[in-house]
Motif scaffolding. Structure first.
Motif, PDB file in Angstrom:
ATOM      1  N   LEU A  55     -11.001  -1.711  18.389  1.00 39.97           N
ATOM      2  CA  LEU A  55     -10.036  -2.201  19.373  1.00 39.97           C
ATOM      3  C   LEU A  55     -10.586  -3.374  20.166  1.00 39.97           C
ATOM      4  CD1 LEU A  55      -8.560   1.173  20.689  1.00 39.97           C
ATOM      5  CD2 LEU A  55      -7.647  -0.344  18.939  1.00 39.97           C
ATOM      6  N   LEU A  56     -11.840  -3.299  20.558  1.00 41.03           N
ATOM      7  CA  LEU A  56     -12.442  -4.386  21.339  1.00 41.03           C
ATOM      8  C   LEU A  56     -12.522  -5.678  20.522  1.00 41.03           C
ATOM      9  CD1 LEU A  56     -15.266  -2.420  23.176  1.00 41.03           C
ATOM     10  CD2 LEU A  56     -13.201  -3.407  24.202  1.00 41.03           C
ATOM     11  N   VAL A  57     -13.028  -5.560  19.309  1.00 41.98           N
ATOM     12  CA  VAL A  57     -13.141  -6.752  18.455  1.00 41.98           C
ATOM     13  C   VAL A  57     -11.759  -7.310  18.148  1.00 41.98           C
ATOM     14  CG1 VAL A  57     -13.826  -7.560  16.149  1.00 41.98           C
ATOM     15  CG2 VAL A  57     -15.369  -6.103  17.475  1.00 41.98           C
ATOM     16  N   ASP A  59      -8.895  -6.988  19.839  1.00 40.80           N
ATOM     17  CA  ASP A  59      -8.266  -7.617  21.008  1.00 40.80           C
ATOM     18  C   ASP A  59      -8.859  -8.989  21.284  1.00 40.80           C
ATOM     19  OD1 ASP A  59      -6.439  -5.600  21.545  1.00 40.80           O
ATOM     20  OD2 ASP A  59      -7.720  -4.595  23.010  1.00 40.80           O
ATOM     21  N   PHE A  60     -10.169  -9.089  21.214  1.00 38.88           N
ATOM     22  CA  PHE A  60     -10.824 -10.371  21.501  1.00 38.88           C
ATOM     23  C   PHE A  60     -10.451 -11.420  20.450  1.00 38.88           C
ATOM     24  CE2 PHE A  60     -14.333 -13.395  21.310  1.00 38.88           C
ATOM     25  CZ  PHE A  60     -14.337 -13.832  22.629  1.00 38.88           C
ATOM     26  N   VAL A  61     -10.574 -11.051  19.184  1.00 39.27           N
ATOM     27  CA  VAL A  61     -10.283 -11.993  18.092  1.00 39.27           C
ATOM     28  C   VAL A  61      -8.820 -12.414  18.117  1.00 39.27           C
ATOM     29  CG1 VAL A  61     -10.120 -12.201  15.569  1.00 39.27           C
ATOM     30  CG2 VAL A  61     -12.181 -11.246  16.615  1.00 39.27           C
ATOM     31  N   ARG A  62      -7.923 -11.458  18.294  1.00 33.64           N
ATOM     32  CA  ARG A  62      -6.502 -11.792  18.311  1.00 33.64           C
ATOM     33  C   ARG A  62      -6.143 -12.666  19.512  1.00 33.64           C
ATOM     34  NH1 ARG A  62      -3.193  -6.510  17.375  1.00 33.64           N
ATOM     35  NH2 ARG A  62      -1.534  -7.922  16.765  1.00 33.64           N
ATOM     36  N   GLY A  63      -6.774 -12.427  20.642  1.00 37.68           N
ATOM     37  CA  GLY A  63      -6.532 -13.278  21.811  1.00 37.68           C
ATOM     38  C   GLY A  63      -6.923 -14.720  21.541  1.00 37.68           C
ATOM     39  N   ILE A  64      -8.057 -14.920  20.895  1.00 37.53           N
ATOM     40  CA  ILE A  64      -8.518 -16.273  20.545  1.00 37.53           C
ATOM     41  C   ILE A  64      -7.583 -16.909  19.518  1.00 37.53           C
ATOM     42  CG2 ILE A  64     -10.388 -17.601  19.474  1.00 37.53           C
ATOM     43  CD1 ILE A  64     -11.034 -16.588  22.312  1.00 37.53           C
ATOM     44  N   CYS A  90      -3.557  -9.860   9.913  1.00 35.33           N
ATOM     45  CA  CYS A  90      -4.556  -9.046   9.188  1.00 35.33           C
ATOM     46  C   CYS A  90      -5.371  -8.205  10.159  1.00 35.33           C
ATOM     47  CB  CYS A  90      -5.484  -9.942   8.375  1.00 35.33           C
ATOM     48  SG  CYS A  90      -4.730 -10.675   6.916  1.00 35.33           S
ATOM     49  N   VAL A  91      -5.838  -8.822  11.224  1.00 33.60           N
ATOM     50  CA  VAL A  91      -6.629  -8.086  12.221  1.00 33.60           C
ATOM     51  C   VAL A  91      -5.777  -6.982  12.846  1.00 33.60           C
ATOM     52  CG1 VAL A  91      -7.896  -8.282  14.402  1.00 33.60           C
ATOM     53  CG2 VAL A  91      -8.143 -10.062  12.657  1.00 33.60           C
ATOM     54  N   GLY A  92      -4.502  -7.268  13.087  1.00 38.69           N
ATOM     55  CA  GLY A  92      -3.607  -6.277  13.675  1.00 38.69           C
ATOM     56  C   GLY A  92      -3.390  -5.062  12.806  1.00 38.69           C
ATOM     57  N   THR A  93      -3.483  -5.229  11.495  1.00 39.30           N
ATOM     58  CA  THR A  93      -3.263  -4.085  10.605  1.00 39.30           C
ATOM     59  C   THR A  93      -4.411  -3.089  10.660  1.00 39.30           C
ATOM     60  OG1 THR A  93      -4.189  -5.224   8.701  1.00 39.30           O
ATOM     61  CG2 THR A  93      -1.814  -5.376   8.993  1.00 39.30           C
ATOM     62  N   ILE A  94      -5.562  -3.519  11.101  1.00 36.98           N
ATOM     63  CA  ILE A  94      -6.683  -2.590  11.287  1.00 36.98           C
ATOM     64  C   ILE A  94      -6.645  -2.025  12.705  1.00 36.98           C
ATOM     65  CG2 ILE A  94      -9.198  -2.395  11.313  1.00 36.98           C
ATOM     66  CD1 ILE A  94      -9.203  -4.590   9.122  1.00 36.98           C
ATOM     67  N   ASP A  95      -6.179  -2.833  13.649  1.00 31.76           N
ATOM     68  CA  ASP A  95      -6.086  -2.419  15.045  1.00 31.76           C
ATOM     69  C   ASP A  95      -5.082  -1.292  15.235  1.00 31.76           C
ATOM     70  OD1 ASP A  95      -6.306  -3.400  18.158  1.00 31.76           O
ATOM     71  OD2 ASP A  95      -4.247  -2.867  17.637  1.00 31.76           O
ATOM     72  N   VAL A 162      -9.641  -1.239  27.403  1.00 25.66           N
ATOM     73  CA  VAL A 162     -10.332  -0.443  26.375  1.00 25.66           C
ATOM     74  C   VAL A 162     -11.814  -0.330  26.718  1.00 25.66           C
ATOM     75  CG1 VAL A 162     -11.044  -0.380  23.943  1.00 25.66           C
ATOM     76  CG2 VAL A 162      -8.682  -0.932  24.533  1.00 25.66           C
ATOM     77  N   LEU A 163     -12.383  -1.405  27.222  1.00 23.59           N
ATOM     78  CA  LEU A 163     -13.789  -1.401  27.610  1.00 23.59           C
ATOM     79  C   LEU A 163     -14.070  -0.346  28.684  1.00 23.59           C
ATOM     80  CD1 LEU A 163     -16.355  -3.010  26.869  1.00 23.59           C
ATOM     81  CD2 LEU A 163     -15.818  -4.545  28.752  1.00 23.59           C
ATOM     82  N   SER A 164     -13.087  -0.123  29.548  1.00 27.23           N
ATOM     83  CA  SER A 164     -13.282   0.816  30.661  1.00 27.23           C
ATOM     84  C   SER A 164     -13.002   2.275  30.290  1.00 27.23           C
ATOM     85  CB  SER A 164     -12.389   0.415  31.834  1.00 27.23           C
ATOM     86  OG  SER A 164     -11.033   0.675  31.531  1.00 27.23           O
ATOM     87  N   VAL A 165     -12.483   2.521  29.091  1.00 24.71           N
ATOM     88  CA  VAL A 165     -12.125   3.880  28.678  1.00 24.71           C
ATOM     89  C   VAL A 165     -13.336   4.596  28.087  1.00 24.71           C
ATOM     90  CG1 VAL A 165     -10.732   5.209  27.021  1.00 24.71           C
ATOM     91  CG2 VAL A 165      -9.709   3.318  28.289  1.00 24.71           C
TER      92      VAL A 165
END
Length: 184
Positions: A55-57, A59-64, A90-95, A162-165
């Motif tokens: 989720l962290l990777v 969110d960061f990659v998709r934001g960029i 593609c990244v979203g399908t794993i997220d 997600v980082l805070s969970v």
């Protein structure tokens, strides 16, 4: 919310730049292909890899990647829009499977049914509101950048949340074959 916001904004942008239904169809296909191909494996990765890290990777990659849409302002850069959208999908399908699979790790067992219900309801509501927001933002702002900036912001906010969970460790169970099914 952000996916619906961006996906509709992408289609509106392509229509404005090209006026071509073929160009719109190409984007629609590029957004759908990862779900049909990589999406079949998304759950496998969500079960094998650390879900919080996924989720962290993601969110960061998709934001960029969504911020990269801001670079497309002409038909000459349409190829970039296609590539960025495809990679983002593609990244979203794993997220997506990781996001659903992490619920049992962060919600007590007695609240899991309610959490799943709220999650599904929230997803449907977000899809509808994202589409509405895309139309309003593009129409009122007279440009596409607010939609893409807002979507990127949602990814970065999700990253922080997600980082805070705190996520409970996954228990891996080893399944054994019953003795009646073993070969002698």
């Amino acid at each position: 919310f952000g996916d619906a916001l961006t996906n509709l904004t992408l289609l509106i942008l392509i229509n404005t730049l090209t006026g071509s239904t073929a160009a719109i169809a190409t984007m629609t296909i590029l957004l759908a292909v990862p779900r049909v191909t990589i999406g079949l494996l998304g759950g496998v990765y969500a079960d094998r890899w650390d879900r919080k890290r996924i989720l962290l990777v993601s969110d960061f990659v998709r934001g960029i990647l969504v911020l990269g849409f801001l670079l497309v302002d002409s038909v000459d850069r349409l190829w970039l829009l296609y590539i960025l959208a495809f990679v983002q999908a593609c990244v979203g399908t794993i997220d997506n499977p990781a996001r659903g699979a992490i619920l049992p790790q962060v919600v007590p067992t007695q609240g899991l049914m309610a959490a799943n219900s709220l999650n599904q309801t929230g997803n449907l509501l977000a899809m509808v509101l994202g589409g509405v927001a895309a139309g309003l933002l593009v129409g009122l702002a007279g440009g596409y950048w607010p939609s893409f900036a807002l979507d990127a912001l949602t990814f970065f906010i999700s990253f922080a949340l997600v980082l805070s969970v705190t996520v409970a460790k996954m228990e891996r169970s080893v399944k054994t074959v019953p003795s009646t099914l073993r070969e002698n």
